[in-house]
Design a protein around this motif. Structure first.
Motif, PDB file in Angstrom:
ATOM      1  N   PHE A  21     -37.677  37.028  10.726  1.00 60.00           N
ATOM      2  CA  PHE A  21     -37.228  36.704   9.381  1.00 60.00           C
ATOM      3  C   PHE A  21     -36.960  35.212   9.260  1.00 60.00           C
ATOM      4  CE2 PHE A  21     -36.498  41.159   9.790  1.00 60.00           C
ATOM      5  CZ  PHE A  21     -36.813  41.665   8.539  1.00 60.00           C
ATOM      6  N   ASP A  22     -37.295  34.665   8.116  1.00 57.37           N
ATOM      7  CA  ASP A  22     -37.110  33.245   7.862  1.00 57.37           C
ATOM      8  C   ASP A  22     -35.630  32.878   7.976  1.00 57.37           C
ATOM      9  OD1 ASP A  22     -38.681  30.834   6.709  1.00 57.37           O
ATOM     10  OD2 ASP A  22     -36.787  30.893   5.566  1.00 57.37           O
ATOM     11  N   ASP A  23     -35.370  31.665   8.457  1.00 56.35           N
ATOM     12  CA  ASP A  23     -33.995  31.180   8.562  1.00 56.35           C
ATOM     13  C   ASP A  23     -33.265  31.237   7.233  1.00 56.35           C
ATOM     14  OD1 ASP A  23     -34.133  30.659  11.268  1.00 56.35           O
ATOM     15  OD2 ASP A  23     -34.565  28.525  11.020  1.00 56.35           O
ATOM     16  N   SER A  24     -33.992  31.050   6.138  1.00 55.70           N
ATOM     17  CA  SER A  24     -33.332  31.067   4.830  1.00 55.70           C
ATOM     18  C   SER A  24     -32.727  32.441   4.524  1.00 55.70           C
ATOM     19  CB  SER A  24     -34.307  30.658   3.723  1.00 55.70           C
ATOM     20  OG  SER A  24     -35.364  31.588   3.608  1.00 55.70           O
ATOM     21  N   VAL A  25     -33.357  33.506   5.028  1.00 55.83           N
ATOM     22  CA  VAL A  25     -32.818  34.855   4.820  1.00 55.83           C
ATOM     23  C   VAL A  25     -31.573  35.044   5.688  1.00 55.83           C
ATOM     24  CG1 VAL A  25     -33.258  37.327   5.108  1.00 55.83           C
ATOM     25  CG2 VAL A  25     -35.024  35.848   4.135  1.00 55.83           C
ATOM     26  N   LEU A  26     -31.669  34.690   6.966  1.00 56.06           N
ATOM     27  CA  LEU A  26     -30.521  34.846   7.859  1.00 56.06           C
ATOM     28  C   LEU A  26     -29.359  33.942   7.452  1.00 56.06           C
ATOM     29  CD1 LEU A  26     -32.376  35.210  11.234  1.00 56.06           C
ATOM     30  CD2 LEU A  26     -30.923  36.913  10.158  1.00 56.06           C
ATOM     31  N   ASP A  27     -29.659  32.717   7.074  1.00 57.28           N
ATOM     32  CA  ASP A  27     -28.601  31.812   6.611  1.00 57.28           C
ATOM     33  C   ASP A  27     -28.005  32.312   5.301  1.00 57.28           C
ATOM     34  OD1 ASP A  27     -29.101  30.252   8.816  1.00 57.28           O
ATOM     35  OD2 ASP A  27     -30.084  28.631   7.717  1.00 57.28           O
ATOM     36  N   GLY A  28     -28.845  32.867   4.450  1.00 55.98           N
ATOM     37  CA  GLY A  28     -28.363  33.426   3.185  1.00 55.98           C
ATOM     38  C   GLY A  28     -27.410  34.587   3.417  1.00 55.98           C
ATOM     39  N   ILE A  29     -27.759  35.442   4.372  1.00 54.25           N
ATOM     40  CA  ILE A  29     -26.881  36.569   4.697  1.00 54.25           C
ATOM     41  C   ILE A  29     -25.557  36.055   5.265  1.00 54.25           C
ATOM     42  CG2 ILE A  29     -26.571  38.538   6.258  1.00 54.25           C
ATOM     43  CD1 ILE A  29     -29.571  39.155   5.784  1.00 54.25           C
ATOM     44  N   ALA A  30     -25.630  35.081   6.158  1.00 56.51           N
ATOM     45  CA  ALA A  30     -24.388  34.519   6.726  1.00 56.51           C
ATOM     46  C   ALA A  30     -23.531  33.900   5.631  1.00 56.51           C
ATOM     47  CB  ALA A  30     -24.713  33.486   7.798  1.00 56.51           C
ATOM     48  N   GLN A  31     -24.170  33.241   4.690  1.00 52.35           N
ATOM     49  CA  GLN A  31     -23.432  32.633   3.587  1.00 52.35           C
ATOM     50  C   GLN A  31     -22.769  33.704   2.719  1.00 52.35           C
ATOM     51  OE1 GLN A  31     -25.613  29.510   1.646  1.00 52.35           O
ATOM     52  NE2 GLN A  31     -24.363  29.647  -0.200  1.00 52.35           N
ATOM     53  N   MET A  32     -23.489  34.769   2.436  1.00 49.06           N
ATOM     54  CA  MET A  32     -22.942  35.838   1.598  1.00 49.06           C
ATOM     55  C   MET A  32     -21.885  36.654   2.326  1.00 49.06           C
ATOM     56  SD  MET A  32     -26.246  37.093  -0.537  1.00 49.06           S
ATOM     57  CE  MET A  32     -25.372  38.448  -1.263  1.00 49.06           C
ATOM     58  N   GLU A  33     -22.095  36.928   3.595  1.00 50.66           N
ATOM     59  CA  GLU A  33     -21.163  37.757   4.361  1.00 50.66           C
ATOM     60  C   GLU A  33     -19.931  36.975   4.795  1.00 50.66           C
ATOM     61  OE1 GLU A  33     -21.336  41.023   4.799  1.00 50.66           O
ATOM     62  OE2 GLU A  33     -23.288  41.195   3.840  1.00 50.66           O
ATOM     63  N   GLY A  34     -20.064  35.668   4.942  1.00 49.29           N
ATOM     64  CA  GLY A  34     -18.928  34.850   5.340  1.00 49.29           C
ATOM     65  C   GLY A  34     -17.870  34.810   4.244  1.00 49.29           C
ATOM     66  N   ALA A 163     -31.408  32.161  -0.721  1.00 49.18           N
ATOM     67  CA  ALA A 163     -32.547  31.894   0.165  1.00 49.18           C
ATOM     68  C   ALA A 163     -33.482  30.858  -0.460  1.00 49.18           C
ATOM     69  CB  ALA A 163     -33.301  33.186   0.470  1.00 49.18           C
ATOM     70  N   ARG A 164     -33.719  30.979  -1.756  1.00 51.39           N
ATOM     71  CA  ARG A 164     -34.570  30.006  -2.469  1.00 51.39           C
ATOM     72  C   ARG A 164     -33.973  28.602  -2.379  1.00 51.39           C
ATOM     73  NH1 ARG A 164     -34.738  32.642  -7.331  1.00 51.39           N
ATOM     74  NH2 ARG A 164     -36.121  34.177  -6.451  1.00 51.39           N
ATOM     75  N   ASN A 165     -32.664  28.491  -2.586  1.00 51.43           N
ATOM     76  CA  ASN A 165     -32.003  27.183  -2.505  1.00 51.43           C
ATOM     77  C   ASN A 165     -32.042  26.612  -1.094  1.00 51.43           C
ATOM     78  OD1 ASN A 165     -31.390  27.125  -5.239  1.00 51.43           O
ATOM     79  ND2 ASN A 165     -29.384  28.071  -4.948  1.00 51.43           N
ATOM     80  N   ILE A 166     -31.873  27.466  -0.105  1.00 57.46           N
ATOM     81  CA  ILE A 166     -31.952  27.016   1.289  1.00 57.46           C
ATOM     82  C   ILE A 166     -33.356  26.516   1.596  1.00 57.46           C
ATOM     83  CG2 ILE A 166     -31.911  27.809   3.701  1.00 57.46           C
ATOM     84  CD1 ILE A 166     -29.554  29.660   2.859  1.00 57.46           C
ATOM     85  N   GLN A 167     -34.386  27.238   1.123  1.00 58.72           N
ATOM     86  CA  GLN A 167     -35.767  26.801   1.349  1.00 58.72           C
ATOM     87  C   GLN A 167     -36.034  25.454   0.687  1.00 58.72           C
ATOM     88  OE1 GLN A 167     -38.018  30.199  -0.014  1.00 58.72           O
ATOM     89  NE2 GLN A 167     -38.164  31.048   2.043  1.00 58.72           N
ATOM     90  N   LYS A 168     -35.504  25.246  -0.509  1.00 59.52           N
ATOM     91  CA  LYS A 168     -35.662  23.950  -1.184  1.00 59.52           C
ATOM     92  C   LYS A 168     -35.020  22.838  -0.374  1.00 59.52           C
ATOM     93  CE  LYS A 168     -35.839  25.770  -5.892  1.00 59.52           C
ATOM     94  NZ  LYS A 168     -35.112  25.919  -7.160  1.00 59.52           N
ATOM     95  N   GLU A 169     -33.812  23.092   0.146  1.00 63.99           N
ATOM     96  CA  GLU A 169     -33.125  22.104   0.977  1.00 63.99           C
ATOM     97  C   GLU A 169     -33.924  21.801   2.238  1.00 63.99           C
ATOM     98  OE1 GLU A 169     -29.176  23.578   1.740  1.00 63.99           O
ATOM     99  OE2 GLU A 169     -28.675  23.607  -0.398  1.00 63.99           O
ATOM    100  N   GLN A 170     -34.508  22.836   2.845  1.00 68.92           N
ATOM    101  CA  GLN A 170     -35.309  22.645   4.049  1.00 68.92           C
ATOM    102  C   GLN A 170     -36.543  21.796   3.749  1.00 68.92           C
ATOM    103  OE1 GLN A 170     -35.983  26.741   5.160  1.00 68.92           O
ATOM    104  NE2 GLN A 170     -34.178  26.823   6.473  1.00 68.92           N
TER     105      GLN A 170
END
Length: 191
Positions: A21-34, A163-170
């Motif tokens: 899975f793309d980092d944006s998905v995993l980072d998105g989950i961490a952001q939402m779950e945190g 995830a979209r915002n994280i991908q844009k930042e990347q």
């Protein structure tokens, strides 16, 4: 020759550990779950899915409340001690660490819930299991949080945006950073 063999084994292990899975998905989950009152990836969080369970916990200097259902256990050792007490009390419906993994459904060694890289790897495994069972879709990914339709839809929508915002930042980071070239030399002798 042994050195080359060792390099190949290490490279194979790295590939096996890699998440599909793309980092944006995993980072998105961490952001939402945190927790919103803690920084991204903060691992020392325990959330009680039944608010009354938090009242059973001994009040002491091992933890501080963040809200009515979540505590910050402050560091690794305190988290292990608090988690041990929670298990001794028979409380099973909790979410642990940066990825808020529920040990009722996903068994790990206690310390792995509170180490970011290990909980990230487990989150990837959970997503992979869900993908095998339901196929790839945002609905499947959102099952990480909930299978209930209304909760799942809300999670999907929020996760897609994050995830979209994280991908844009990347992408911006890739453009703004100069590319580095690396020369890798492999020794073929045993010296």
């Amino acid at each position: 020759m042994r050195f080359v063999y060792l390099v190949c084994i290490c490279f194979s292990l790295l590939l096996a550990e890699e998440c599909q899975f793309d980092d944006s998905v995993l980072d998105g989950i961490a952001q939402m779950e945190g927790h919103p009152k803690r920084s991204f990836g903060y691992p020392y969080i325990i959330s009680f899915n039944h608010k009354s369970d938090i009242l059973k916990l001994t009040v002491d200097d091992r933890w501080v409340p963040i809200d009515s259902r979540t505590i910050d256990c402050l560091d690794f050792d305190r988290c292990i001690a608090v988690y041990d007490e929670i298990r001794d009390l028979g409380i099973t419906n909790i979410d642990l660490g940066a990825y808020q993994i529920n040990p009722k459904f996903w068994k790990l060694k206690p310390e792995e819930y509170f180490i970011f890289s290990k909980s990230r790897q487990k989150a990837c495994e959970i997503l992979s299991d869900l993908k095998k069972q339901y196929g790839w879709s945002w609905e499947t990914i959102a099952k990480y949080h909930s299978s209930k339709k209304e909760n799942n839809l809300a999670y999907q929508k929020k996760l897609k945006n994050i995830a979209r915002n994280i991908q844009k930042e990347q992408e911006i980071e890739k453009i703004s950073k100069p590319k580095k070239l690396y020369n890798i030399k492999v020794a073929l002798s045993e010296d």
